[in-house]
Design a protein around this motif. Structure first.
Motif, short mmCIF file in Angstrom:
data_model
loop_
_atom_site.label_atom_id
_atom_site.label_comp_id
_atom_site.label_asym_id
_atom_site.label_seq_id
_atom_site.Cartn_x
_atom_site.Cartn_y
_atom_site.Cartn_z
N LEU A 94 0.85 -1.14 -0.02
CA LEU A 94 -0.03 -0.09 -0.05
C LEU A 94 0.96 1.17 -0.05
N PRO A 95 0.34 2.65 -0.40
CA PRO A 95 1.15 3.60 -0.54
C PRO A 95 2.04 3.82 0.84
N ASP A 96 1.50 3.59 2.05
CA ASP A 96 2.14 3.97 3.15
C ASP A 96 2.82 2.84 3.84
N ALA A 97 2.65 1.74 3.25
CA ALA A 97 3.52 0.53 3.66
C ALA A 97 3.94 -0.66 2.88
N SER A 98 5.20 -0.91 2.83
CA SER A 98 5.46 -1.76 1.88
C SER A 98 5.55 -3.23 2.11
N PHE A 99 5.70 -3.80 3.42
CA PHE A 99 5.49 -5.07 3.77
C PHE A 99 6.72 -5.75 2.88
N ALA A 100 7.58 -5.27 2.45
CA ALA A 100 8.77 -6.04 1.60
C ALA A 100 9.47 -6.68 2.52
N GLY A 101 9.50 -7.95 2.09
CA GLY A 101 10.34 -8.83 2.95
C GLY A 101 10.06 -9.32 4.25
N GLN A 102 8.75 -8.77 4.34
CA GLN A 102 8.11 -9.33 6.06
C GLN A 102 7.64 -10.75 5.88
N GLN A 103 7.30 -11.42 4.83
CA GLN A 103 6.81 -12.98 4.91
C GLN A 103 7.92 -13.75 4.15
N GLU A 104 7.80 -14.71 4.23
CA GLU A 104 8.97 -15.84 3.35
C GLU A 104 8.61 -16.10 1.89
N SER A 105 9.59 -16.31 1.31
CA SER A 105 9.62 -16.94 0.00
C SER A 105 10.47 -17.96 -0.01
N PHE A 106 10.17 -19.17 -1.00
CA PHE A 106 10.71 -20.38 -1.04
C PHE A 106 11.14 -20.64 -2.65
N LEU A 107 12.32 -21.01 -2.91
CA LEU A 107 12.77 -20.97 -4.28
C LEU A 107 13.29 -22.41 -4.58
N ASN A 108 12.82 -22.73 -5.87
CA ASN A 108 13.27 -24.17 -6.39
C ASN A 108 12.43 -25.24 -5.76
N ILE A 109 11.09 -24.84 -5.53
CA ILE A 109 10.26 -26.11 -5.09
C ILE A 109 9.82 -26.74 -6.09
N ALA A 153 7.13 -9.59 11.19
CA ALA A 153 5.74 -8.96 10.56
C ALA A 153 4.89 -8.72 11.60
N ILE A 154 4.86 -9.70 12.74
CA ILE A 154 4.07 -9.08 13.92
C ILE A 154 4.39 -7.56 14.31
N SER A 155 5.63 -7.42 14.35
CA SER A 155 6.30 -5.94 14.93
C SER A 155 5.89 -4.96 13.79
N TYR A 156 5.99 -5.39 12.68
CA TYR A 156 5.68 -4.24 11.50
C TYR A 156 4.34 -3.85 11.35
N ARG A 157 3.26 -4.94 11.64
CA ARG A 157 1.85 -4.69 11.72
C ARG A 157 1.46 -3.63 12.75
N GLN A 158 2.10 -4.26 13.90
CA GLN A 158 1.83 -3.40 15.15
C GLN A 158 2.17 -1.76 14.94
N THR A 159 3.63 -1.78 14.23
CA THR A 159 3.96 -0.23 14.10
C THR A 159 3.14 0.46 13.06
N LYS A 160 2.68 -0.20 12.22
CA LYS A 160 1.83 0.59 10.89
C LYS A 160 0.27 0.42 11.24
N GLY A 161 -0.21 -0.16 12.58
CA GLY A 161 -1.58 0.21 12.87
C GLY A 161 -2.24 -0.77 12.25
N PHE A 162 -1.97 -2.23 11.49
CA PHE A 162 -2.81 -2.96 11.03
C PHE A 162 -3.17 -4.05 11.94
N GLU A 163 -4.45 -4.27 12.01
CA GLU A 163 -5.17 -5.42 12.90
C GLU A 163 -4.37 -6.77 12.51
N HIS A 164 -3.91 -7.49 13.19
CA HIS A 164 -3.46 -8.70 12.98
C HIS A 164 -4.50 -9.75 12.15
N LEU A 165 -5.46 -9.90 12.83
CA LEU A 165 -6.48 -10.75 12.23
C LEU A 165 -7.45 -10.23 11.23
#
Length: 800
Positions: free
Chosen positions: A134-149, A171-183
């Motif tokens: 989103l324009p105010d949060a990238s979430f870049a690298g917050q979750q995992e990626s798996f290659l050559n599966i 990811a938990i810390s980032y959402r908390q900082t940005k004010g996103f509800e975890h659920l």
């Protein structure tokens, strides 16, 4: 859920409006496949699981309430972040796949393998949070990626781990900082065909300059093998910068910067148990560029098309198949840092008193910060971090996010401008020095240091608390003026910092700065390398020119690239490039220079400027300068470059220089080339109308003109009080040449230091009727305001 139709969607059926269903990453892949593939941009095929599929998994395993309880325990201090995150992740990892969802994923994977024509095709399995990018949060690298599966079982296991990664500590810390509800944040999974970049290369690119927000360049980072090492900052990548406005012209090659990174390792395919592994690169790979010019330009054109389509600056990941050689785009998301800055409003930092330089690397941001070092070697030791300290570590990845946002600055051993440390530092607004190589060896916990990113592309860490100043201003508030106010620039590394200033061009680009700082070699030592007697110099020159069969080309390429970055900042406004004006003692200080320079008692008044260009002693070296200017204007496209001849003593000398330049392909008037002359010798004033027949314009060098008018060596300490650029005699000379040039129809400006050091001097220049005033960037605002006021008093009509 029925038939899996709402659980799995092929990329080609997605658009960017589908973020709520599949997250920004997967929605963007669908958008590109639909709209940009017809324009030639290659995007590997694949499919996405939906947010509904995520909630189906959560509810089928009955873990929704348990996740909520774990978050509450952490928020209330009953459990640490690490404890809560670990417990929640186990809920996902121990869950069972609902049969319909597992069947939908298996069926889509089988169809993808069939489309590709490969049994159990290798795929990348990437997380795409439904609130990400989103324009105010990238979430870049917050979750995992798996290659050559490969294979259904491995795919389902990787998907399960993707779901669990929604609750990593970072990811938990980032959402908390940005004010996103975890659920209220779900996770979509992208399953995309892998290309054999393990045999080729990959990397990251941005459609703007990541440090300054300069919107006319594409920044590309590249390394051998799979791209995770570049994203995570685990390698020092190659770096390329390309000027976007010229990309539509296929005859131009506007690559304005090229830097070979160390690339010490590469990620390649492994086994089923360990799908990817890192191996050392070969000596040849470390010394070679990952991309040739054609590939760089193709990626830059793609970046421009993607940016145009989305209507905003973009952050993209690319890969190159080592088997077939084709390039692909594997991700694209909005850039979320520089694009949010208020245009025209910025802080300018300038360092005054500083301690000993301890380490240096790439500067991220342009700020200066003092603080105490906190050395943290691994992510498992992050609890040792002291808030507000300068974080020093080897490299960072998303696990470091919880403490990075509490740091005053960041210093790493490894990483490039698109590494994790660099991206996060920009988003957090922190200065960072990355890729130092030795920070963890030389910096120690508790010592006071200053991190400076305000001195160009290189960042420095100094001992102790330095003195520095901060100035904030809004360029939009500056008045318009009829007198052009331009910039004096020398260092290509700092040029992009000033793109938001409403400058009318560059009034002085000092070629010698590029030669002494970037090239470092005497041009004649390159022309006559084989006859050099100094073995130490020979070895250094051989190392610097590695990869160049013709060592002269190293000079031409490096000089053209450095000047291009200065010209790019003000394009299409003019950039006046002064030909080299070293003195003999300065030339002798370049590598190999001592063998080609005479010893002079007074180099200031000796073999310098125009007299060198037609002399047999330097003429071959000057030909390299001319070749660089030709490349800059004709091959790279910077026809806004004006060439200026320094220290031209006589009309006869002007004729000789213009003849030599024409023989080297720089003929006045041809292809719109304008040639100016410095006005820094009394003869230039006395014979101004005669000089105007040979040159299109003048630029007053107030330092040398003062020295030669008053007969005072500007470097003589005992006579410092006599050296005054505002002396009546100097002012008379300036007033006279402005009048004479105007009557002869030649442009005239000033590029000397006087207006920068004494802004009130600008009012005198306006009274004289000068066409342009060129100043250092830090004095631009003050001079612009004084010029506007002087024009109001004089009654000149300002330009709108």
């Amino acid at each position: 859920m029925d038939g899996g139709m709402e659980q799995v969607i092929w990329f080609e059926h997605l658009r960017r409006g589908d973020i709520a269903r599949v997250g920004g990453k997967n929605a963007s892949l669908g958008e590109m496949i639909q709209d940009l593939s017809p324009k030639g941009i290659a995007v590997p095929a694949g499919f996405a699981t939906t947010a509904d599929a995520y909630w189906h998994y959560v509810d089928a395993n009955g873990i929704r309430d348990k996740v909520a309880a774990g978050i509450v325990d952490w928020q209330q201090g009953k459990a640490s972040l690490a404890e809560a995150g670990s417990a929640i992740r186990k809920l996902f990892l121990r869950g069972d796949w609902p049969q319909d969802l597992a069947n939908a994923i298996r069926a889509a994977y089988a169809e993808l393998s069939k489309r590709i024509g490969s049994e159990d095709v290798a795929v990348a399995v990437r997380s795409s949070a439904t609130a990400e990018d989103l324009p105010d949060a990238s979430f870049a690298g917050q979750q995992e990626s798996f290659l050559n599966i490969r294979g259904e079982r491995s795919l389902l296991d990787a998907c399960r781990r993707c779901y669990a990664s929604l609750f990593t500590d970072r990811a938990i810390s980032y959402r908390q900082t940005k004010g996103f509800e975890h659920l209220k944040v779900a996770l979509s999974i992208g399953i995309q065909q892998m290309v054999r970049s393990d045999l080729g290369g990959s990397g990251v690119m941005f459609s703007i300059d990541t440090e300054t927000g300069f919107d006319k360049v594409v920044l590309i980072n590249a390394a051998w093998g799979l791209g995770e090492n570049v994203v995570q900052g685990a390698v020092d990548p190659d770096e390329y910068q390309v000027f976007k406005p010229f990309l539509a012209n296929g005859s131009l090659r506007p690559i304005v910067a090229r830097k070979c990174g160390a690339k010490a390792k590469k990620m390649i395919y492994g086994s089923a148990e360990e799908p990817t592994i890192n191996v050392p690169t070969s000596k040849a790979e470390r010394a070679s560029y990952v991309l040739d010019d054609e590939a760089v330009l193709k990626l830059a054109r793609w970046a421009s098309l993607i940016e145009q389509h989305y209507g905003c600056p973009m952050d993209m990941e690319w890969a190159r198949n080592g088997e077939a050689g084709e390039l692909v785009i594997v991700q694209a998301r909005p850039e979320t840092v520089q694009s949010r800055h208020k245009t025209g409003v910025f802080r300018s930092y300038s360092i005054k008193q500083k301690g000993k330089k301890l380490v240096e690397g790439l500067a991220i941001g342009d700020a200066i910060v003092s603080g105490r070092v906190c050395l943290v070697e691994t992510a498992k030791d992050i609890d040792q971090f002291v808030d507000g300290s300068v974080l020093v570590t080897a490299t960072t990845d998303p696990d470091w996010m919880p403490i990075m946002k509490r740091a005053a600055a960041i210093v790493t051993d490894h990483g490039g401008r698109t590494s994790h440390a660099a991206i996060v530092s920009r988003e957090l607004g922190l200065p960072a020095v990355v890729g130092t190589g030795t920070a963890t060896l030389l910096l120690h916990t508790g010592e006071q240091v200053t991190v400076s990113c305000a001195e160009g592309y290189e960042g420095f860490v100094y001992d102790g608390a330095a003195e520095y100043e901060v100035e904030t201003f809004d360029a939009h508030d500056l008045p318009a003026t009829q007198t052009e106010v331009m910039l004096n620039l020398a260092n290509p590394a700092t040029a992009f910092r000033w793109w938001r200033l409403p400058a009318d061009g560059v009034g002085l680009a000092r070629m010698e700065f590029v030669i002494s700082n970037a090239i470092r070699i005497h041009p004649m030592a390159l022309v006559h390398f084989d006859r050099l007697k100094d073995e130490v110099a020979r070895n250094e020159i051989a190392a610097l020119t590695q990869g160049y069969d013709d060592k002269s080309e190293y000079f031409v390429d490096t000089l053209a690239g450095g000047l291009a970055r200065i010209a790019a900042v003000v394009h299409p406004n003019p950039a006046i490039v002064r030909l080299s004006d070293f003195k003999t003692n300065e030339y002798a200080g370049l590598l190999g220079g001592a063998e080609f320079e005479p010893k002079e008692e007074n180099p200031m008044l000796g073999f310098r400027g125009a007299s060198r260009y037609y002399s047999p002693r330097y003429r071959e070296g000057f030909a390299l300068e001319c070749r660089a200017i030709r490349k800059l204007r004709n091959e790279m496209g910077f026809a806004n470059v004006i060439v200026m001849v320094p220290f031209c003593r006589s009309i006869e000398e002007a004729e000789k220089v213009l003849q030599v330049m024409a023989e080297s392909g720089l003929k006045r008037g041809e292809d719109g080339l304008k040639i100016y002359v410095m006005c820094e010798i009394p003869s230039n004033v006395v014979l101004a109308k005669d000089f105007a027949r040979y040159f299109d314009g003048f630029s007053i060098g107030s330092n040398d003109l003062t020295q030669l008018t008053l007969g005072v060596d500007r470097d003589a300490g005992d006579l410092a009080d006599l050296f005054d650029e505002q002396d009546p005699a100097v002012k008379w000379m300036i007033s006279r040449v402005v009048t004479e040039a105007g009557q002869a129809g030649a442009k005239i400006g000033i590029c000397g230091q006087a207006p920068s050091d004494h802004p009130d001097f600008a009012a005198f220049l306006v009274e004289c009727g000068i066409d342009s005033i060129s100043v250092t960037p830090d004095s631009f605002v003050a001079v612009k305001q004084i010029v506007a006021e002087a024009e109001r008093r004089r009654g000149r009509t300002v330009r709108g």
